[in-house]
Design an enzyme around this catalytic site. Structure first.
Site, PDB file in Angstrom:
ATOM      1  N   GLU A 279       0.772  -1.165  -0.050  1.00  0.00           N
ATOM      2  CA  GLU A 279      -0.034  -0.096  -0.232  1.00  0.00           C
ATOM      3  C   GLU A 279       0.808   1.253  -0.051  1.00  0.00           C
ATOM      4  O   GLU A 279       0.531   2.213  -0.776  1.00  0.00           O
ATOM      5  CB  GLU A 279      -0.962   0.174   1.205  1.00  0.00           C
ATOM      6  CG  GLU A 279      -1.794  -1.062   1.258  1.00  0.00           C
ATOM      7  CD  GLU A 279      -2.947  -1.455  -0.075  1.00  0.00           C
ATOM      8  OE1 GLU A 279      -3.110  -0.085  -0.533  1.00  0.00           O
ATOM      9  OE2 GLU A 279      -3.153  -2.445  -0.622  1.00  0.00           O
ATOM     10  N   ASP A 360       4.075  -3.799  -5.680  1.00  0.00           N
ATOM     11  CA  ASP A 360       4.799  -5.056  -5.253  1.00  0.00           C
ATOM     12  C   ASP A 360       6.087  -5.172  -5.192  1.00  0.00           C
ATOM     13  O   ASP A 360       6.799  -5.469  -4.406  1.00  0.00           O
ATOM     14  CB  ASP A 360       3.948  -6.245  -6.252  1.00  0.00           C
ATOM     15  CG  ASP A 360       3.003  -6.873  -6.041  1.00  0.00           C
ATOM     16  OD1 ASP A 360       2.205  -6.334  -5.051  1.00  0.00           O
ATOM     17  OD2 ASP A 360       2.476  -7.617  -6.640  1.00  0.00           O
TER      18      ASP A 360
HETATM   19 ZN   LIG Z   1      -2.371  -2.473  -4.708  1.00  0.00          ZN
END
Ligand SMILES: [Zn+2]
Length: 415
Positions: A279, A360
């Site tokens: 996030e 990521d």
């Molecule tokens: Zn995401």
């Protein structure tokens, strides 16, 4: 009173529906074909039973979605060529003296009708599909309370805004669309800014994260990433559903990261840290700001087009209207435009998936790729997200990359 535009509209509307149904059918067939076997690399972490449950769940959701798409298309046809809007417009003449108020009544009536059409699907989703697969924890009482709250909120925010828009349209001459765009953009920024602190708490409880050891780890991560906010909040997602999630919201001083309580319960500390880092990746890469910027550019383009169409009688007549007005133009335009832009959905999905990979990568660099991968596997398993989507369906719609690709990416493999 059909014209060439009528046929272009019917072609776009019919084409979009067929494309939607075709993709949905490919998706369900693909999933059912792969129901008996997990994709390579997942057999150790996800039982076959869970995989099959995910398949059945996704198929049930997709089938309901197909029905919903048909109903939406019929509604648009009924309102346009079927004469629905024309009827509502005439009816509104009896209720309001001024054009502004008449416009507001028309838009309110259209919202009411479309809300009535979507309600049975929303009920079937929550108390049918979600309940059948054990996800639903919304009571009928809570469901209707939510509905009343969101409708009231929609009226309180929407009515004054619409009045302002209609007023600008009536006094600003040929450049009205630019003024409406400025108003709309300013309003959107305001909404994003106040959403986390003023609106979301109307529906859910948000509490600062309690767990002390976890908090310490998280604070260290936040400092490392230079993220200043009011902290991490835990949302009582479990009151409505057992699906787990985490999201990043707001900007400036109001930005915050929200964890569903359902997610915290299932993940280990290092996995939670990895999800948080993901996030933070969205924050670090400015994904929210980029999305807002893109939306602004697109809405400027659409309003410019509407500025050209608003005085064109072929636009109204082609869609089954004999009257012309600012409010009618607004309703018609925003009802009809999705049929023309639907084939562009994959572009937006592609951008979103690229952002997911970037987030990521950030998480993998800041925390650990393994922890994020194992968190993702748990999320897929517990949310019954299918591991075997139809590749074309996924490329068209999915905001997140399919599990197999995403985990391969985290492990540095190029699948
Ligand atoms: Zn995401």
């Amino acid at each position: 009173m059909t014209n060439a535009f009528t046929y272009a509209f019917l072609l776009a509307l019919g084409g979009s529906l067929l494309l939607r149904l075709w993709l949905a059918r490919r998706h369900t067939r693909h999933i059912l074909r792969h129901r008996q076997q997990l994709p390579a690399g997942f057999a150790d972490s996800i039982p076959l039973e869970a995989h099959q449950r995910a398949a059945d769940y996704t198929v049930a959701k997709t089938r309901l979605g197909m029905l919903n798409a048909v109903a939406d298309t019929l509604l648009i046809l009924a309102l346009t060529l079927g004469g629905g809007l024309q009827g509502l417009w005439q009816l509104s003449a009896n209720l309001a003296g001024s054009d502004l108020l008449r416009g507001l009544i028309l838009i309110g009536a259209v919202s009411l009708v479309s809300g009535a059409v979507s309600l049975p699907f929303s009920l079937a989703r929550t108390f049918g599909v979600e309940a059948r697969f054990g996800f639903n924890s919304t009571t009928p009482k809570l469901f209707f309370l939510d509905l009343i709250k969101s409708t009231t909120l929609g009226i309180m925010i929407g009515a004054p805004l619409l009045l302002l828009v209609l007023w600008l349209m009536s006094i600003m001459g040929s450049l009205w669309w630019l003024w409406v765009w400025l108003l709309w953009s300013g309003f959107s920024v305001l909404l994003v800014a106040v959403y986390p602190t003023l609106i979301a708490p109307l529906f859910n409880k948000f509490q600062p994260l309690q767990d002390a050891t976890l908090s310490q780890r998280i604070d260290a991560l936040l400092q490392r990433c230079g993220f200043k906010s009011q902290g991490i909040f835990v949302m009582d997602g479990s009151t409505r559903s057992s699906h787990g999630n985490a999201y990043f919201t707001g900007f400036g001083a109001s930005k915050r990261i929200v964890f569903f309580d359902t997610l915290l319960k299932r993940l280990e500390h290092d996995e939670i840290e990895a999800v948080l880092a993901h996030e933070l990746g969205h924050f670090h890469k400015r994904h929210v700001i980029k999305r807002i910027g893109l939306t602004f550019a697109l809405s400027l383009g659409f309003l410019f087009i509407l500025g050209r169409l608003i005085d064109a009688s072929w636009f109204y007549q082609g869609l089954g209207l004999t009257s012309q007005s600012n409010a009618l133009a607004l309703v018609l335009f925003f009802m009809v435009i999705p049929a023309f832009t639907f084939p562009l959905t994959p572009l937006s999905s592609l951008l979103s998936r690229r952002h997911e990979y970037e987030a990521d990568d950030f998480a993998a660099a800041q925390v650990s790729a393994e922890a994020l991968a194992s968190a993702l596997v748990k999320l897929y398993r517990d949310n019954a997200s299918t591991l075997t989507p139809d590749p074309l369906h996924s490329a068209f719609y999915d905001s997140h990359p399919p599990a197999t690709l995403r985990i391969a990416h985290l492990k540095g493999e190029h699948a």
